[in-house]
Scaffold this active site. Structure first.
Site, short mmCIF file in Angstrom:
data_model
loop_
_atom_site.label_atom_id
_atom_site.label_comp_id
_atom_site.label_asym_id
_atom_site.label_seq_id
_atom_site.Cartn_x
_atom_site.Cartn_y
_atom_site.Cartn_z
N GLU A 1 0.99 -1.23 0.31
CA GLU A 1 -0.18 -0.34 -0.16
C GLU A 1 0.69 1.10 0.08
O GLU A 1 1.42 1.40 0.97
CB GLU A 1 -1.17 -0.11 0.95
N HIS B 1 -4.93 7.88 0.70
CA HIS B 1 -3.28 8.51 0.49
C HIS B 1 -3.12 8.80 -0.91
O HIS B 1 -2.22 10.04 -1.04
CB HIS B 1 -2.83 6.71 1.48
N GLU C 1 -12.14 2.41 5.23
CA GLU C 1 -10.66 2.92 6.39
C GLU C 1 -11.24 4.08 6.70
O GLU C 1 -10.01 4.60 6.17
CB GLU C 1 -9.13 1.92 5.56
C1 LER Z 1 -2.52 3.96 6.80
O1 LER Z 1 -2.88 5.23 7.14
C2 LER Z 1 -3.11 2.65 6.12
O2 LER Z 1 -3.56 3.43 5.71
C3 LER Z 1 -2.92 1.55 6.72
O3 LER Z 1 -4.21 0.69 5.47
C4 LER Z 1 -2.19 1.08 6.53
O4 LER Z 1 -1.28 -0.18 6.95
MN MN Z 2 -4.76 2.24 3.82
#
Ligand code: LER
Ligand code: MN
Length: 287
Positions: free
Chosen positions: A166, A202, A260
């Protein structure tokens, strides 16, 4: 896509939907720790989710038989297992200057692979890659990371389990921020069951274009984390998800959308908002 385990509201509408929960209390804010697992799973099911993604610090803490029976009861799957808690809570990292720490991180990930094999989940390599530490140059860190992933991939092939690397934003790591950098490492590792996890939170920070990043990942895109620009549930920030979903469809993405998100204004409301958003967005943009 869609899958027979989805409740009627989601049937045939799009990618299966999951919500990320942390198995244990954590400082990582976007994975709420489960206090009452059964109630939370029951609620996810009622909201139309097909799965729950678990962030697991140490697989030894997970009572597999109980989890298995709860998942069966609520017809939920585990699309992916997150591993970053081992870094956040214990400092385990695949690029740590101390070989003992690197070995401990690798051993921990081997345990994650074994847990993932239970449900055919993929294993996420996110924060556990660590960050550049004093005395380690970038080339060295990336070489350690590549060797570790190749080793894990060979282990994973026997189960079989897939790995997803990721890209993370610059405030969380300085190793692999973009899809391009991540693909370069994956290419070097050269294993077909190692791919990319694109997290919209991100990517919104690091990519010039989310759509181009998705297209670039192409069939190496194994998993997607959805969160809005502020890490709240989709619809509560300013990301253009219609365009993101279009890009995923055009890329032929066949995996999950795993939310998430911050448990804000509450876990319950965040879970409900993701489901509400999916109902509308996936309806408008069928796979
Ligand atoms: C951390 O910001 C994230 O996006 C998780 O999925 C990383 O392990
Ligand atoms: Mn993530």
């Amino acid at each position: 896509m869609g899958g027979s385990t989805l409740t009627p509201g989601f049937e045939g509408m799009g990618w299966p939907l999951a919500f990320v929960l942390s198995w244990q209390p954590t400082r990582f804010e976007a994975a709420a720790a489960v206090h009452d697992l059964e109630r939370t799973l029951e609620r996810l099911r009622a909201l139309g989710y097909a799965g729950v993604e678990l962030a697991v610090r140490d697989p030894a803490m997970v009572p597999v038989p109980r989890l298995r029976s709860l998942l069966e009861r609520y017809a939920l799957r585990i699309p992916a297992i997150g591993t970053g808690q081992a870094w956040v809570e214990e400092g385990l990292s695949l690029t740590h200057p101390d070989a003992v720490v690197r070995r401990a991180a690798l051993a921990r990930l081997e345990a994650h692979l074994e847990l993932a094999a239970e449900w055919g989940s993929l294993v996420i390599i996110g924060l556990i890659r660590g960050r550049l530490m004093a005395g380690v140059d970038r080339g060295r860190a990336l070489a350690w990371l590549g060797e570790a992933i190749a080793h894990l991939a060979d282990r994973a092939a026997a189960y079989p389990v897939r790995l997803a690397l990721e890209p993370l934003n610059r405030y969380e790591t300085d190793l692999l921020n973009t899809v391009e950098e991540t693909l370069a490492l994956i290419e070097r590792v050269g294993r077909s069951h190692v791919g990319v996890l694109l997290d919209t939170f991100h990517a919104n920070i690091e990519e010039a274009s989310l759509e181009k990043a998705i297209a670039r990942a192409g069939d190496r895109l194994f998993h997607v984390h959805i969160a809005d620009s502020n890490r709240w549930a989709p619809g509560w920030g300013h990301l253009d998800f219609e365009s993101v979903l279009k890009a995923l469809r055009e890329a032929g993405y066949g995996g999950w959308l795993s939310a998430e998100v911050l448990p804000q204004p509450s876990l319950e409301e965040a879970m409900a908002q993701v489901a509400r958003w999916a109902r509308i967005a996936l309806n408008r943009s069928p796979v």
